[in-house]
Design a protein around this motif. Structure first.
Motif, mmCIF file in Angstrom:
data_model
loop_
_atom_site.group_PDB
_atom_site.id
_atom_site.type_symbol
_atom_site.label_atom_id
_atom_site.label_comp_id
_atom_site.label_asym_id
_atom_site.label_seq_id
_atom_site.Cartn_x
_atom_site.Cartn_y
_atom_site.Cartn_z
ATOM 1 N N ALA A 81 44.649 25.191 37.704
ATOM 2 C CA ALA A 81 45.070 26.693 38.114
ATOM 3 C C ALA A 81 44.459 27.782 37.250
ATOM 4 N N ILE A 82 43.961 28.664 37.583
ATOM 5 C CA ILE A 82 43.425 29.793 36.811
ATOM 6 C C ILE A 82 44.157 31.347 37.346
ATOM 7 N N GLU A 83 44.780 31.969 36.307
ATOM 8 C CA GLU A 83 45.265 33.249 36.667
ATOM 9 C C GLU A 83 44.413 34.208 36.061
ATOM 10 N N ILE A 84 44.039 35.311 36.652
ATOM 11 C CA ILE A 84 43.404 36.422 36.004
ATOM 12 C C ILE A 84 44.053 37.444 36.358
ATOM 13 N N PRO A 85 44.357 38.532 35.357
ATOM 14 C CA PRO A 85 45.120 39.675 35.979
ATOM 15 C C PRO A 85 44.425 40.547 36.922
ATOM 16 N N GLY A 86 44.903 41.328 37.813
ATOM 17 C CA GLY A 86 44.274 41.932 38.863
ATOM 18 C C GLY A 86 43.474 41.385 39.857
ATOM 19 N N MET A 87 43.879 39.708 39.835
ATOM 20 C CA MET A 87 43.075 39.218 40.954
ATOM 21 C C MET A 87 44.028 38.156 41.464
ATOM 22 N N ARG A 88 43.931 38.072 42.886
ATOM 23 C CA ARG A 88 44.671 37.203 43.378
ATOM 24 C C ARG A 88 44.433 35.823 43.172
ATOM 25 N N ASP A 89 45.289 34.786 43.469
ATOM 26 C CA ASP A 89 44.956 33.384 43.176
ATOM 27 C C ASP A 89 43.619 32.844 44.096
ATOM 28 N N ASP A 90 43.678 33.541 45.115
ATOM 29 C CA ASP A 90 42.406 32.959 46.018
ATOM 30 C C ASP A 90 41.223 33.714 46.090
ATOM 31 N N LEU A 140 48.895 15.759 36.109
ATOM 32 C CA LEU A 140 48.401 16.535 35.016
ATOM 33 C C LEU A 140 47.993 18.211 35.556
ATOM 34 N N TYR A 141 48.684 18.854 35.192
ATOM 35 C CA TYR A 141 48.599 20.407 35.604
ATOM 36 C C TYR A 141 48.107 20.946 34.410
ATOM 37 N N ILE A 142 46.925 21.831 34.771
ATOM 38 C CA ILE A 142 46.520 22.659 33.581
ATOM 39 C C ILE A 142 46.285 24.220 34.085
ATOM 40 N N ASP A 143 47.220 24.933 33.439
ATOM 41 C CA ASP A 143 47.397 26.085 33.776
ATOM 42 C C ASP A 143 46.587 26.952 32.663
ATOM 43 N N ILE A 144 45.491 27.907 33.442
ATOM 44 C CA ILE A 144 45.032 28.750 32.408
ATOM 45 C C ILE A 144 45.182 30.082 32.764
ATOM 46 N N LEU A 145 45.432 30.889 31.722
ATOM 47 C CA LEU A 145 45.903 31.965 31.768
ATOM 48 C C LEU A 145 44.908 33.221 30.830
ATOM 49 N N LEU A 146 44.289 33.778 31.964
ATOM 50 C CA LEU A 146 43.115 34.857 31.228
ATOM 51 C C LEU A 146 44.131 36.038 30.856
ATOM 52 N N HIS A 147 44.387 36.578 29.530
ATOM 53 C CA HIS A 147 45.365 37.765 29.480
ATOM 54 C C HIS A 147 44.800 39.049 29.441
ATOM 55 N N SER A 148 43.345 39.208 29.194
ATOM 56 C CA SER A 148 42.733 40.352 29.173
ATOM 57 C C SER A 148 41.811 40.553 30.465
ATOM 58 N N GLN A 149 41.332 41.861 30.329
ATOM 59 C CA GLN A 149 40.386 42.015 31.703
ATOM 60 C C GLN A 149 39.235 40.936 31.400
ATOM 61 N N ALA A 150 38.356 40.453 32.396
ATOM 62 C CA ALA A 150 37.308 39.924 32.351
ATOM 63 C C ALA A 150 36.354 40.459 31.857
ATOM 64 N N LEU A 151 35.870 40.719 30.574
ATOM 65 C CA LEU A 151 34.845 41.692 30.221
ATOM 66 C C LEU A 151 33.414 40.924 30.120
ATOM 67 N N SER A 199 50.194 44.292 18.069
ATOM 68 C CA SER A 199 48.765 44.393 18.241
ATOM 69 C C SER A 199 48.108 42.923 17.895
ATOM 70 N N THR A 200 48.633 42.167 18.930
ATOM 71 C CA THR A 200 47.830 40.929 19.123
ATOM 72 C C THR A 200 46.679 40.780 19.840
ATOM 73 N N GLN A 201 46.249 41.798 20.633
ATOM 74 C CA GLN A 201 45.138 41.598 21.592
ATOM 75 C C GLN A 201 44.121 42.955 21.317
ATOM 76 N N GLN A 202 42.955 42.701 21.141
ATOM 77 C CA GLN A 202 42.193 43.911 20.692
ATOM 78 C C GLN A 202 41.901 44.468 22.083
ATOM 79 N N ALA A 203 41.838 44.012 23.080
ATOM 80 C CA ALA A 203 41.043 44.529 24.243
ATOM 81 C C ALA A 203 42.282 45.601 25.076
ATOM 82 N N ALA A 204 43.460 45.226 24.852
ATOM 83 C CA ALA A 204 44.516 46.147 25.292
ATOM 84 C C ALA A 204 44.563 47.415 24.328
#
Lengths: 368, 253
Positions: A126-135, A170-181, B31-36
């Protein structure tokens, strides 16, 4: 699919970038060599409540955290097929055994009774990207791509087998923390690789088909991918993004470089128990360069006073635009990739001493 | 599994070996993340949270233009599937999460100088990596650190902690010690409240209690909570000062 429809580069800038990248040797905007990766910060085993975890920070500030969690699940009756049956190893995705394993690998698992009993459904990404819905399209596509590589590896799902009645899920949860640059696939794949390397499962105490009982000493737990002193052991796959501009092949492309790519491939390579890399999955990715705006040849540009648009016939205008492809003005790339180029890209990833091996070695040296 | 509180009556030690007025190990990074624009990592025992702040920036979502004279604080909490003991995916529409988002946003709406940024939004994103009690309190503390990193002017830190009450039966009224900073297993068994203050213990910004407790115990719980907030404020201040010193040193040399 394309995460960025508005690339903030003009046709002139795109054309400049394309030219400098297709030179021999190519000139990349950040001065890297074609196979060089951007620096990254990585750490593993960071979470107490997960079986395995990792965090990777790329230099551009994008950051991902992956947590792997395993749960014991009762196998459904339909799943208990004879171990020598044809159906064993044919998962829900239909990738099966044959698609990923060659004959040499079959020999390796001969002594292991769990060989070929794994199911595709035992692995969930499962991938979670901020500002995007799961689907949304991007997370769904990325998780499909990562799942495909992990399952095609073959060895992973067989390790989840406990006995004929129980298995690990096995559950692999992936969190993207920042915007996808930039295109986040390599970041997510490398982080998943590290997390799986650090994943441990409790040691089994019970025997055969009993209800599973585990050793509650975490020190006694076994690694999902057991490390050895040599570099020769199985490792989870990594998916690398490889792009081509003309005849040049570039690794770890940045956002600007992707904007002029002729083709982009996602190549997944896994290490077998003999220490050799082999390709387990390959996907072409529609590069964002196809969505860039084309430049207008000077002869046709009415704002510069040229009258070409009026005097020339439609066929001539078309011919002029087509001939100009990537020469004086920018044209978005079209068409496919030459097969020889694809073969070269794959070879650069999987060959001995190649980029894939270098990446794996770099990640193996990450300290917990 | 019920909480085994038999040890407490004998030795006055909790299950994890703390006394009633002791906090867990608290750890934080800025300041753990540069992008924010601002980011922080905060640990309260085994509760681990990453917070990122983006803004103040022009409002992106929503059709109509924001005509208010104040910045809006938007909070988004993501609880990772692997954060608890059992793997559980929570949707964004979870009522409990929504309430926490609202609590945090209203607390900071009053503490930040939002009138300096008209027509804009401050987006706070919280990622819960691991949860073991005091979730709301840890979120508030992480937000404070990230907002300081983002350089958004605020009147004071918001420091938060939880307090509980030991015995949950009325007949043991005399042994009802207030407990500071509950962990996950204590939180499931005991009545507890979350208190968040700014300016040491002068102003209470957040006070939330979802469990029942005898009226007579409430005062003791709140006063212990206020004292805990004061301690946490000191710890947060230490983290900010240590970071400031590091930044200054890297500028000088």
């Amino acid at each position: 699919m394309a995460p960025y429809t508005n690339i903030p580069l003009s046709p002139a800038e795109l054309s400049y970038l394309h030219t400098s990248l297709s030179q021999q040797p190519p000139l990349r905007p950040d001065g890297r060599s074609p196979t060089q990766f951007r620096p990254l910060i990585a750490e593993t085993d960071i979470l107490p409540s997960a079986n395995g975890s990792a965090r990777i920070c790329f230099a551009d500030g994008t950051e991902a955290i992956v947590g792997v969690k395993a749960e014991v699940e009762k196998s459904r009756l339909a799943h208990t097929v004879p171990s020598n049956g044809e159906a064993a190893g044919q998962g829900v995705l239909g990738l099966g055994k044959g698609s990923a394993r060659d004959v040499g690998d079959e020999m390796d698992v001969e002594g292991d009774e769990s060989g070929g009993k794994g199911r595709d459904a035992w692995l969930e990404v499962a991938i979670e990207i901020p500002g995007m819905r799961d689907d949304d399209a991007l997370p769904v596509f990325l998780s499909a791509m990562l799942t495909e590589a992990l399952l095609a590896d073959g060895g992973l799902k067989d390790r989840l087998w406990i006995n004929s009645r129980f298995h690990w899920r096995l559950y692999i949860d992936i969190l993207l923390h920042s915007q996808a640059l930039s295109y986040p696939l390599p970041l997510l794949s490398l982080t998943t690789h590290l997390a799986l390397l650090s994943t441990r499962l409790p040691a089994l105490v019970s025997e055969k088909d009993e209800d599973p009982l585990f050793n509650d000493d975490w020190e006694a737990s076994t690694y999902l991918y057991p490390p050895t002193t040599t570099t020769q052991h199985q490792k989870p796959p990594v998916t690398l993004l490889v792009m081509s501009v003309g005849a040049t092949i570039l690794f770890d492309p940045s956002k600007q470089e992707l904007a002029v790519a002729d083709s982009v491939l996602a190549i997944s390579a896994a290490q077998s128990s003999t220490g050799e890399l082999r390709m387990v999955a390959l996907r072409t990715i529609d590069p964002p360069s196809r969505l860039t705006a084309a430049g207008v040849p000077n002869v046709l540009n009415t704002t510069t006073g040229a009258t070409g648009a009026q005097t020339l016939s439609a066929a001539d205008v078309l011919a002029m635009r087509e001939k100009d492809q990537g020469q004086s003005v920018w044209r978005p790339p079209r068409g496919g990739v030459p097969r020889a180029l694809v073969a070269k890209m794959i070879k650069m990833v999987v060959e001995r001493g190649g980029v894939g091996e270098e990446v794996m070695e770099g990640l193996a040296n990450v300290e917990t | 599994m019920p909480l085994d509180s038999s040890i407490y009556t004998l030795s006055a030690l909790r299950l994890d070996g703390r006394r009633w007025n002791e906090l867990r190990r608290i750890n934080g990074q800025i300041s753990t993340q540069q992008a924010a624009d601002g980011s922080s990592y905060f640990e309260m025992g085994n509760t681990k949270i990453i917070c990122t702040v983006n803004g103040p920036q022009e409002q992106k979502r929503g059709g109509g233009r924001d005509q208010s004279n104040e910045a809006k604080v938007e909070v988004e909490i993501g609880i990772a599937g692997f954060s608890g003991v059992d793997r559980k995916r929570r949707t964004r529409n979870d009522k409990r999460i929504q309430e926490m988002q609202y609590t945090i946003s209203s607390a900071f709406q009053n503490t930040l100088f939002t009138h300096l940024y008209p027509h804009s939004t401050i987006a706070i994103t919280l990622h819960v990596l691991s949860q073991d009690g005091s979730l709301l309190a840890a979120c508030l503390n992480a937000c404070t650190l990230a907002l300081i990193d983002a350089g958004i002017p605020m009147s004071d830190y918001i420091a938060a902690c939880t307090t509980g009450s030991m015995a949950s039966y009325a007949d043991k009224e005399d042994e009802a010690d207030p407990l500071l900073d509950l962990n996950g297993s204590e939180e499931q068994e005991l009545p507890f409240l979350t208190v968040g203050t700014s300016g040491g213990e002068d102003k209470v910004n957040v006070l939330i209690m979802e469990t029942r407790v005898q009226m007579a115990r409430l005062e003791a719980m709140i006063s212990v909570g206020l004292d805990g907030c004061k301690q946490i404020r000191g710890i947060l201040d230490g983290i900010v000062r240590a970071h400031g010193k590091k930044v200054l040193q890297s500028k000088v040399s």
